[in-house]
Design an enzyme around this catalytic site. Sequence first.
Site, PDB file in Angstrom:
ATOM      1  N   SER A 322       0.821  -1.216   0.000  1.00  0.00           N
ATOM      2  CA  SER A 322       0.000   0.000   0.000  1.00  0.00           C
ATOM      3  C   SER A 322       0.851   1.260   0.000  1.00  0.00           C
ATOM      4  O   SER A 322       2.048   1.227   0.270  1.00  0.00           O
ATOM      5  CB  SER A 322      -0.924   0.011   1.224  1.00  0.00           C
ATOM      6  OG  SER A 322      -0.188   0.385   2.373  1.00  0.00           O
ATOM      7  N   CYS A 323       0.190   2.404  -0.264  1.00  0.00           N
ATOM      8  CA  CYS A 323       0.883   3.688  -0.296  1.00  0.00           C
ATOM      9  C   CYS A 323       0.849   4.357   1.061  1.00  0.00           C
ATOM     10  O   CYS A 323       0.667   5.567   1.162  1.00  0.00           O
ATOM     11  CB  CYS A 323       0.239   4.590  -1.335  1.00  0.00           C
ATOM     12  SG  CYS A 323       0.516   3.982  -2.995  1.00  0.00           S
ATOM     13  N   ASP A 324       0.993   3.589   2.114  1.00  0.00           N
ATOM     14  CA  ASP A 324       1.020   4.169   3.453  1.00  0.00           C
ATOM     15  C   ASP A 324       2.353   3.846   4.108  1.00  0.00           C
ATOM     16  O   ASP A 324       2.825   2.706   4.035  1.00  0.00           O
ATOM     17  CB  ASP A 324      -0.124   3.578   4.289  1.00  0.00           C
ATOM     18  CG  ASP A 324      -0.282   4.300   5.622  1.00  0.00           C
ATOM     19  OD1 ASP A 324       0.635   5.066   5.998  1.00  0.00           O
ATOM     20  OD2 ASP A 324      -1.305   4.104   6.285  1.00  0.00           O
TER      21      ASP A 324
END
Length: 393
Positions: A322-324
């Site tokens: 994910s982009c976290d």
Amino acid sequence: MKSFRLTEKEMNAMAERIQTPFLVTSLDKVAENYRFLRTYLPRAGVYYAIKANPTPEVLQMLAEMGSHFDVASAGEIEALAELGVDGSRMIYANPVKDAKGFQASVDNGVNRFTFDDESEISKMADAVPGADVLVRIQVRNNKALVDLNTKFGAPMDEALDLLEQAEKAGLHAKGICFHVGSQSLSTAAYEEALLLVRNLFDEAEARGMHLTDLDIGGGFPIPDADGLAVDLAAMMESINHQIDRLFPDTKVWMEPGRFMCGTAVNLVTSVIGTKNRGGNPWYILDEGIYGCFSGIMYDHWTYPLHCFGKGPLKASTFGGPSCDGIDVLYRDFMAPKLSVGDRVLVTEMGSYTSVSASRFNGFELAPNFIFEEQPEYSVRLSDEVEETDDVAI
Ligand SMILES: *Cc1c(COP(=O)(O)O)cnc(C)c1O
């Protein structure tokens, strides 16, 4: 007891057919865990706490083996009902129940409830008059990974008043339950709780209330990434012995959650990207903290990671897709050099993992496959067990 683990060959054979990430569940292993509980703690009937892993095939098999079930919501009651499990084999062990949960209880014949506060009594008396109820008491245990006694449990000195009030409200005061906390490494926590509950049973008798049921909850531990510090068979035998001594005539139950599937599931995941951050290798996997690794956050857990590459080991960081920035799974993990496409195996991924996975960022939930239904299973039955020389934490 050994955890279920795919060999490198099996993992690769499956990954040739199935795109990663995916989970592999061994029903044989779940069955072995169930029998282990029945063997070493024969005095206690099993209510499997399905929140740990509600995979339908698992529930179905346990139902066939005679297990009962611990549920906490309408959704869990309905999932079991759909598999043909009658409500009489369920305990609604969420001390605070909602309207939907009561309705599902009425619809499916659930007649056994726990509570830990006065406010719940009139709710139960209205929704399920005449039901069997157990009061949950607060017990202390600093040797559990997950504390459940801050949020749950009536103070010991209020338990009998609560049961008396329940009786007056038309409910059937059946007994007492507790939960020493999840992943409890302490046998003493159970034994102390049993002693305290024995006193409550005696006091209840003196007050004219005959309690028949004791529910010792869950908490039984599985090996974590460092192995397991307790002898589980000995732990259960000593709890069973204490039950025999203190509660010879009482109907006893347990509510294992983590123990049932924790050691029965593997995750197969792939490296989808590599980075070099100031000389430190980073590997991005196709499953992350918003997926099956959610237990790192919610369950405070570290899962054994197995890499199969050769070569010198280097402290490496593993992240999810994910982009976290929070989606980092392992830091300073000693791994060989990996490349995009390399597969990584994660074991002991069966409890409090996939059940709390989300679709954050649009990533699909990892599908689950039953190992005994795969061709690799029949190969395993006919093959000699292969030696693996992987690296594990
Ligand atoms: C979660 C839960 C369990 C299962 O606990 P484990 O530690 O996973 O064995 C049992 N009973 C109740 C009431 C629970 O909430």
